[in-house]
Write a protein that holds these residues in place. Structure first.
Motif, PDB file in Angstrom:
ATOM      1  N   ASP A  60       0.835  -1.202   0.000  1.00 30.00           N
ATOM      2  CA  ASP A  60       0.000   0.000   0.000  1.00 30.00           C
ATOM      3  C   ASP A  60       0.869   1.251   0.000  1.00 30.00           C
ATOM      4  N   HIS A  61       1.893   1.244   0.822  1.00 32.45           N
ATOM      5  CA  HIS A  61       2.799   2.394   0.883  1.00 32.45           C
ATOM      6  C   HIS A  61       3.468   2.621  -0.472  1.00 32.45           C
ATOM      7  N   LEU A  62       3.938   1.550  -1.060  1.00 32.61           N
ATOM      8  CA  LEU A  62       4.588   1.680  -2.362  1.00 32.61           C
ATOM      9  C   LEU A  62       3.619   2.162  -3.429  1.00 32.61           C
ATOM     10  N   ASP A  63       2.420   1.608  -3.417  1.00 34.56           N
ATOM     11  CA  ASP A  63       1.444   1.971  -4.437  1.00 34.56           C
ATOM     12  C   ASP A  63       0.990   3.417  -4.328  1.00 34.56           C
ATOM     13  N   TYR A  64       0.902   3.937  -3.123  1.00 39.44           N
ATOM     14  CA  TYR A  64       0.371   5.285  -2.947  1.00 39.44           C
ATOM     15  C   TYR A  64       1.441   6.325  -2.617  1.00 39.44           C
ATOM     16  N   CYS A  65       2.195   6.077  -1.563  1.00 38.19           N
ATOM     17  CA  CYS A  65       3.157   7.087  -1.097  1.00 38.19           C
ATOM     18  C   CYS A  65       4.352   7.213  -2.032  1.00 38.19           C
ATOM     19  N   LEU A  66       4.924   6.107  -2.455  1.00 35.99           N
ATOM     20  CA  LEU A  66       6.074   6.169  -3.352  1.00 35.99           C
ATOM     21  C   LEU A  66       5.669   6.756  -4.692  1.00 35.99           C
ATOM     22  N   GLU A  67       4.532   6.329  -5.204  1.00 38.95           N
ATOM     23  CA  GLU A  67       4.056   6.851  -6.485  1.00 38.95           C
ATOM     24  C   GLU A  67       3.855   8.360  -6.412  1.00 38.95           C
ATOM     25  N   GLU A  68       3.308   8.809  -5.301  1.00 37.49           N
ATOM     26  CA  GLU A  68       3.066  10.236  -5.130  1.00 37.49           C
ATOM     27  C   GLU A  68       4.375  11.018  -5.102  1.00 37.49           C
ATOM     28  N   THR A  69       5.381  10.462  -4.448  1.00 37.66           N
ATOM     29  CA  THR A  69       6.684  11.120  -4.332  1.00 37.66           C
ATOM     30  C   THR A  69       7.431  11.124  -5.658  1.00 37.66           C
ATOM     31  N   VAL A  70       7.444   9.974  -6.318  1.00 39.27           N
ATOM     32  CA  VAL A  70       8.189   9.835  -7.569  1.00 39.27           C
ATOM     33  C   VAL A  70       7.496  10.567  -8.703  1.00 39.27           C
TER      34      VAL A  70
END
Length: 91
Positions: A60-70
Protein backbone atom coordinates in the motif's frame (compact mmCIF):
# COMPACT_ATOMS: atom_id res chain seq x y z
CA UNK A 1 -2.79 11.90 10.64
CA UNK A 2 -5.90 11.25 8.63
CA UNK A 3 -4.06 11.94 5.37
CA UNK A 4 -2.20 8.66 5.80
CA UNK A 5 -5.30 6.46 5.88
CA UNK A 6 -5.54 4.38 2.74
CA UNK A 7 -8.23 2.10 1.42
CA UNK A 8 -6.41 -1.02 2.64
CA UNK A 9 -6.01 0.17 6.22
CA UNK A 10 -9.41 -1.07 7.48
CA UNK A 11 -8.60 -4.56 6.14
CA UNK A 12 -5.18 -4.44 7.82
CA UNK A 13 -6.79 -3.46 11.12
CA UNK A 14 -9.28 -6.35 10.83
CA UNK A 15 -6.44 -8.78 10.11
CA UNK A 16 -4.43 -7.52 13.09
CA UNK A 17 -7.45 -7.76 15.39
CA UNK A 18 -7.92 -11.34 14.24
CA UNK A 19 -4.23 -11.98 15.01
CA UNK A 20 -4.74 -10.40 18.43
CA UNK A 21 -7.59 -12.82 19.09
CA UNK A 22 -5.45 -15.75 18.01
CA UNK A 23 -2.62 -14.56 20.25
CA UNK A 24 -4.93 -14.34 23.26
CA UNK A 25 -6.06 -17.86 22.44
CA UNK A 26 -2.45 -19.05 22.33
CA UNK A 27 -1.76 -17.54 25.74
CA UNK A 28 -4.83 -19.26 27.17
CA UNK A 29 -3.80 -22.53 25.54
CA UNK A 30 -0.34 -22.36 27.12
CA UNK A 31 -1.77 -21.47 30.52
CA UNK A 32 -4.22 -24.38 30.37
CA UNK A 33 -1.55 -26.89 29.35
CA UNK A 34 -2.74 -27.62 25.80
CA UNK A 35 -0.65 -29.77 23.48
CA UNK A 36 2.38 -28.13 21.88
CA UNK A 37 1.17 -29.06 18.39
CA UNK A 38 -2.11 -27.20 18.94
CA UNK A 39 -0.23 -24.20 20.31
CA UNK A 40 2.22 -24.22 17.40
CA UNK A 41 -0.66 -24.26 14.91
CA UNK A 42 -2.25 -21.24 16.55
CA UNK A 43 1.10 -19.42 16.69
CA UNK A 44 1.50 -20.11 12.99
CA UNK A 45 -1.90 -18.49 12.36
CA UNK A 46 -0.83 -15.40 14.34
CA UNK A 47 2.46 -15.17 12.49
CA UNK A 48 0.79 -15.57 9.10
CA UNK A 49 -1.81 -12.89 9.85
CA UNK A 50 0.81 -10.40 10.99
CA UNK A 51 3.07 -11.16 8.01
CA UNK A 52 0.19 -10.62 5.61
CA UNK A 53 -0.76 -7.36 7.33
CA UNK A 54 2.85 -6.18 6.98
CA UNK A 55 2.99 -7.11 3.30
CA UNK A 56 -0.28 -5.34 2.59
CA UNK A 57 0.91 -2.22 4.41
CA UNK A 58 4.21 -2.17 2.52
CA UNK A 59 2.53 -2.70 -0.85
CA UNK A 60 0.00 0.00 0.00
CA UNK A 61 2.80 2.39 0.88
CA UNK A 62 4.59 1.68 -2.36
CA UNK A 63 1.44 1.97 -4.44
CA UNK A 64 0.37 5.28 -2.95
CA UNK A 65 3.16 7.09 -1.10
CA UNK A 66 6.07 6.17 -3.35
CA UNK A 67 4.06 6.85 -6.49
CA UNK A 68 3.07 10.24 -5.13
CA UNK A 69 6.68 11.12 -4.33
CA UNK A 70 8.19 9.83 -7.57
CA UNK A 71 5.42 11.10 -9.81
CA UNK A 72 5.27 10.50 -13.52
CA UNK A 73 8.47 9.08 -14.96
CA UNK A 74 9.53 8.28 -18.51
CA UNK A 75 9.14 4.58 -19.37
CA UNK A 76 12.91 3.88 -19.24
CA UNK A 77 13.16 5.28 -15.69
CA UNK A 78 9.94 3.63 -14.59
CA UNK A 79 11.25 0.07 -14.91
CA UNK A 80 13.41 0.11 -11.77
CA UNK A 81 10.50 1.45 -9.67
CA UNK A 82 8.17 -1.23 -11.03
CA UNK A 83 10.76 -3.95 -10.38
CA UNK A 84 11.27 -2.69 -6.84
CA UNK A 85 7.52 -2.82 -6.19
CA UNK A 86 7.35 -6.34 -7.60
CA UNK A 87 10.25 -7.70 -5.56
CA UNK A 88 8.80 -6.41 -2.28
CA UNK A 89 5.97 -8.94 -2.66
CA UNK A 90 8.52 -11.53 -1.52
CA UNK A 91 9.18 -9.88 1.84
Amino acid sequence: MADHIHGTHPAIVRRLKRAEGHLKSVIAMIESGRLCLDIAQQLHAVEKAITQAKRTLIQDHLDYCLEETVGALPRDQRQSIDEFKSITKYL
